[in-house]
Design a protein around this motif. Sequence first.
Motif, PDB file in Angstrom:
ATOM      1  N   MET A 144      58.754  35.927  34.980  1.00 25.64           N
ATOM      2  CA  MET A 144      57.480  35.414  34.492  1.00 25.64           C
ATOM      3  C   MET A 144      56.637  34.814  35.614  1.00 25.64           C
ATOM      4  O   MET A 144      55.433  35.086  35.723  1.00 25.64           O
ATOM      5  CB  MET A 144      57.708  34.362  33.402  1.00 25.64           C
ATOM      6  N   TYR A 145      57.256  33.989  36.436  1.00 20.00           N
ATOM      7  CA  TYR A 145      56.514  33.345  37.519  1.00 20.00           C
ATOM      8  C   TYR A 145      55.959  34.392  38.478  1.00 20.00           C
ATOM      9  O   TYR A 145      54.792  34.317  38.892  1.00 20.00           O
ATOM     10  CB  TYR A 145      57.411  32.370  38.268  1.00 20.00           C
ATOM     11  N   GLY A 146      56.781  35.361  38.824  1.00 18.96           N
ATOM     12  CA  GLY A 146      56.325  36.410  39.729  1.00 18.96           C
ATOM     13  C   GLY A 146      55.171  37.208  39.153  1.00 18.96           C
ATOM     14  O   GLY A 146      54.228  37.566  39.863  1.00 18.96           O
ATOM     15  N   MET A 147      55.217  37.478  37.838  1.00 14.45           N
ATOM     16  CA  MET A 147      54.130  38.219  37.190  1.00 14.45           C
ATOM     17  C   MET A 147      52.846  37.396  37.171  1.00 14.45           C
ATOM     18  O   MET A 147      51.747  37.939  37.351  1.00 14.45           O
ATOM     19  CB  MET A 147      54.542  38.617  35.777  1.00 14.45           C
ATOM     20  N   VAL A 148      52.973  36.100  36.928  1.00 16.88           N
ATOM     21  CA  VAL A 148      51.795  35.224  36.951  1.00 16.88           C
ATOM     22  C   VAL A 148      51.119  35.281  38.315  1.00 16.88           C
ATOM     23  O   VAL A 148      49.893  35.459  38.423  1.00 16.88           O
ATOM     24  CB  VAL A 148      52.179  33.767  36.620  1.00 16.88           C
ATOM     25  N   VAL A 149      51.915  35.154  39.373  1.00 22.62           N
ATOM     26  CA  VAL A 149      51.375  35.201  40.738  1.00 22.62           C
ATOM     27  C   VAL A 149      50.734  36.555  41.011  1.00 22.62           C
ATOM     28  O   VAL A 149      49.641  36.641  41.584  1.00 22.62           O
ATOM     29  CB  VAL A 149      52.485  34.909  41.767  1.00 22.62           C
ATOM     30  N   SER A 150      51.396  37.635  40.594  1.00 17.59           N
ATOM     31  CA  SER A 150      50.869  38.978  40.825  1.00 17.59           C
ATOM     32  C   SER A 150      49.515  39.170  40.149  1.00 17.59           C
ATOM     33  O   SER A 150      48.576  39.711  40.743  1.00 17.59           O
ATOM     34  CB  SER A 150      51.862  40.035  40.316  1.00 17.59           C
ATOM     35  N   ILE A 151      49.414  38.722  38.881  1.00 18.17           N
ATOM     36  CA  ILE A 151      48.153  38.898  38.144  1.00 18.17           C
ATOM     37  C   ILE A 151      47.045  38.046  38.755  1.00 18.17           C
ATOM     38  O   ILE A 151      45.892  38.475  38.829  1.00 18.17           O
ATOM     39  CB  ILE A 151      48.356  38.568  36.658  1.00 18.17           C
ATOM     40  N   LEU A 152      47.389  36.846  39.188  1.00 18.03           N
ATOM     41  CA  LEU A 152      46.384  36.018  39.858  1.00 18.03           C
ATOM     42  C   LEU A 152      45.887  36.705  41.133  1.00 18.03           C
ATOM     43  O   LEU A 152      44.686  36.675  41.442  1.00 18.03           O
ATOM     44  CB  LEU A 152      46.980  34.648  40.202  1.00 18.03           C
ATOM     45  N   GLN A 153      46.788  37.347  41.859  1.00 20.24           N
ATOM     46  CA  GLN A 153      46.432  37.979  43.126  1.00 20.24           C
ATOM     47  C   GLN A 153      45.644  39.267  42.936  1.00 20.24           C
ATOM     48  O   GLN A 153      44.680  39.513  43.673  1.00 20.24           O
ATOM     49  CB  GLN A 153      47.702  38.268  43.938  1.00 20.24           C
ATOM     50  N   ILE A 154      46.047  40.105  41.982  1.00 19.62           N
ATOM     51  CA  ILE A 154      45.431  41.432  41.883  1.00 19.62           C
ATOM     52  C   ILE A 154      44.405  41.556  40.763  1.00 19.62           C
ATOM     53  O   ILE A 154      43.738  42.591  40.663  1.00 19.62           O
ATOM     54  CB  ILE A 154      46.501  42.533  41.720  1.00 19.62           C
ATOM     55  N   VAL A 155      44.260  40.500  39.943  1.00 22.69           N
ATOM     56  CA  VAL A 155      43.265  40.557  38.862  1.00 22.69           C
ATOM     57  C   VAL A 155      42.298  39.376  38.933  1.00 22.69           C
ATOM     58  O   VAL A 155      41.096  39.557  39.164  1.00 22.69           O
ATOM     59  CB  VAL A 155      43.946  40.592  37.472  1.00 22.69           C
ATOM     60  N   VAL A 156      42.801  38.179  38.703  1.00 20.27           N
ATOM     61  CA  VAL A 156      41.918  37.016  38.546  1.00 20.27           C
ATOM     62  C   VAL A 156      41.140  36.726  39.825  1.00 20.27           C
ATOM     63  O   VAL A 156      39.911  36.528  39.796  1.00 20.27           O
ATOM     64  CB  VAL A 156      42.724  35.779  38.119  1.00 20.27           C
ATOM     65  N   LEU A 157      41.810  36.700  40.968  1.00 19.60           N
ATOM     66  CA  LEU A 157      41.121  36.413  42.228  1.00 19.60           C
ATOM     67  C   LEU A 157      40.078  37.465  42.578  1.00 19.60           C
ATOM     68  O   LEU A 157      38.921  37.113  42.872  1.00 19.60           O
ATOM     69  CB  LEU A 157      42.143  36.264  43.368  1.00 19.60           C
ATOM     70  N   PRO A 158      40.402  38.774  42.538  1.00 26.81           N
ATOM     71  CA  PRO A 158      39.377  39.781  42.840  1.00 26.81           C
ATOM     72  C   PRO A 158      38.192  39.752  41.867  1.00 26.81           C
ATOM     73  O   PRO A 158      37.044  39.907  42.295  1.00 26.81           O
ATOM     74  CB  PRO A 158      40.144  41.106  42.742  1.00 26.81           C
ATOM     75  N   VAL A 159      38.473  39.574  40.562  1.00 24.81           N
ATOM     76  CA  VAL A 159      37.373  39.516  39.590  1.00 24.81           C
ATOM     77  C   VAL A 159      36.485  38.312  39.871  1.00 24.81           C
ATOM     78  O   VAL A 159      35.246  38.413  39.849  1.00 24.81           O
ATOM     79  CB  VAL A 159      37.926  39.451  38.149  1.00 24.81           C
ATOM     80  N   THR A 160      37.091  37.162  40.150  1.00 28.34           N
ATOM     81  CA  THR A 160      36.326  35.951  40.451  1.00 28.34           C
ATOM     82  C   THR A 160      35.476  36.139  41.702  1.00 28.34           C
ATOM     83  O   THR A 160      34.302  35.729  41.737  1.00 28.34           O
ATOM     84  CB  THR A 160      37.276  34.753  40.632  1.00 28.34           C
ATOM     85  N   LEU A 161      36.060  36.747  42.723  1.00 25.81           N
ATOM     86  CA  LEU A 161      35.295  37.015  43.951  1.00 25.81           C
ATOM     87  C   LEU A 161      34.133  37.959  43.666  1.00 25.81           C
ATOM     88  O   LEU A 161      33.021  37.765  44.185  1.00 25.81           O
ATOM     89  CB  LEU A 161      36.204  37.612  45.021  1.00 25.81           C
ATOM     90  N   GLY A 162      34.386  38.979  42.860  1.00 28.86           N
ATOM     91  CA  GLY A 162      33.323  39.922  42.518  1.00 28.86           C
ATOM     92  C   GLY A 162      32.180  39.252  41.777  1.00 28.86           C
ATOM     93  O   GLY A 162      31.002  39.493  42.070  1.00 28.86           O
ATOM     94  N   ILE A 163      32.528  38.395  40.800  1.00 26.78           N
ATOM     95  CA  ILE A 163      31.496  37.660  40.057  1.00 26.78           C
ATOM     96  C   ILE A 163      30.704  36.760  40.996  1.00 26.78           C
ATOM     97  O   ILE A 163      29.471  36.669  40.902  1.00 26.78           O
ATOM     98  CB  ILE A 163      32.145  36.825  38.936  1.00 26.78           C
ATOM     99  N   THR A 164      31.395  36.097  41.918  1.00 30.40           N
ATOM    100  CA  THR A 164      30.728  35.198  42.866  1.00 30.40           C
ATOM    101  C   THR A 164      29.771  35.968  43.765  1.00 30.40           C
ATOM    102  O   THR A 164      28.612  35.561  43.956  1.00 30.40           O
ATOM    103  CB  THR A 164      31.774  34.466  43.737  1.00 30.40           C
ATOM    104  N   PHE A 165      30.234  37.077  44.313  1.00 27.51           N
ATOM    105  CA  PHE A 165      29.374  37.892  45.167  1.00 27.51           C
ATOM    106  C   PHE A 165      28.162  38.404  44.398  1.00 27.51           C
ATOM    107  O   PHE A 165      27.032  38.379  44.903  1.00 27.51           O
ATOM    108  CB  PHE A 165      30.166  39.082  45.725  1.00 27.51           C
ATOM    109  N   ASN A 166      28.393  38.877  43.174  1.00 29.89           N
ATOM    110  CA  ASN A 166      27.296  39.417  42.380  1.00 29.89           C
ATOM    111  C   ASN A 166      26.286  38.339  42.019  1.00 29.89           C
ATOM    112  O   ASN A 166      25.079  38.577  41.993  1.00 29.89           O
ATOM    113  CB  ASN A 166      27.838  40.068  41.107  1.00 29.89           C
ATOM    114  N   THR A 167      26.772  37.131  41.739  1.00 25.95           N
ATOM    115  CA  THR A 167      25.881  36.028  41.377  1.00 25.95           C
ATOM    116  C   THR A 167      25.037  35.579  42.570  1.00 25.95           C
ATOM    117  O   THR A 167      23.830  35.333  42.436  1.00 25.95           O
ATOM    118  CB  THR A 167      26.693  34.841  40.842  1.00 25.95           C
ATOM    119  N   LEU A 168      25.668  35.496  43.733  1.00 24.47           N
ATOM    120  CA  LEU A 168      24.962  35.019  44.924  1.00 24.47           C
ATOM    121  C   LEU A 168      24.068  36.081  45.560  1.00 24.47           C
ATOM    122  O   LEU A 168      23.012  35.763  46.111  1.00 24.47           O
ATOM    123  CB  LEU A 168      25.981  34.516  45.952  1.00 24.47           C
ATOM    124  N   LEU A 169      24.491  37.336  45.478  1.00 23.34           N
ATOM    125  CA  LEU A 169      23.770  38.416  46.176  1.00 23.34           C
ATOM    126  C   LEU A 169      23.200  39.438  45.206  1.00 23.34           C
ATOM    127  O   LEU A 169      23.013  40.606  45.559  1.00 23.34           O
ATOM    128  CB  LEU A 169      24.720  39.123  47.158  1.00 23.34           C
TER     129      LEU A 169
END
Length: 295
Positions: free
Chosen positions: A139-164
Amino acid sequence: MLSAVALLYPEVFLPWSNAIPLLLGMVMFAMGMTLSIKDFLLVLRRPGVILLGTVMQYTLMPLIGFIISVALDLSPELTAGVVLLGCCPGGTASNVICYLARGDVALSIMLTSVSTLIAFVMTPLLTWLYIGQTIPVDMYGMVVSILQIVVLPVTLGITFNTLLHEHIDRVRYAFPALSVLIIIFIIAVIMALNRDTVVSAGILVIIVVVMHNLLGLAGGYGFSRILGLSEIEARTIAFEVGMQNSGLSVALAIKHFSAAAALPGALFSIWHNVSGSFLASYWAGKGTSFTKKEE
């Protein structure tokens, strides 16, 4: 076509197996680049529908996947893959299919976004609840994986799109197409990794994937109508429930289970676009009359 090439010449694609999480992260970043903070304010206007759609997403598909796996006596590896697939959030392809079916695209995008952002909790938790007693689930490993390959990239994309936002208008249209190409390549890699499994158990896995998808579509639509949602809302939720983020299930299966566990997700990636397109075409040509509110 590329999957067929991968089955014939797997050695071309096998070296890319370790790059699957990175490739999926690129897809998630592209998804974020199509969203902005303002989009999430729509959730506050329709909390009931968003909540209902999200609950059905994380209730129906895991349960359906588990029941099918037990009923057909799948191997532990394939069971893990099917259940994991059902525990994943909605896929971005549902947004396009929803548009073709005359659904509520804004609602579709919000449902996909919300289910994706809470996936780091829901996907590991549900996977453990369904198969954790028989198959080890990190479970812990899956949480880390999803944060790395889903939540973080989506958040970065939203941030870039909002600012630029204004500066990337000319290239924003390319992100969905890029995502499709990357997903096609990921599927080819999985086919190469599972060449022997495809040959020996391919038909059974295809039957499971088709049943999983069709029951998800039917359940999403049927329960929505029973609960009093409009025709447009029911169509939208049907696609959100029945069309999973199969790329995420593939990446998680490879890292936390096995290559064989990734096969259901890879086949699902192909099939749900076919079934979704046919259903969208049927609904679009059905000529259903909507109320003014629904239009």
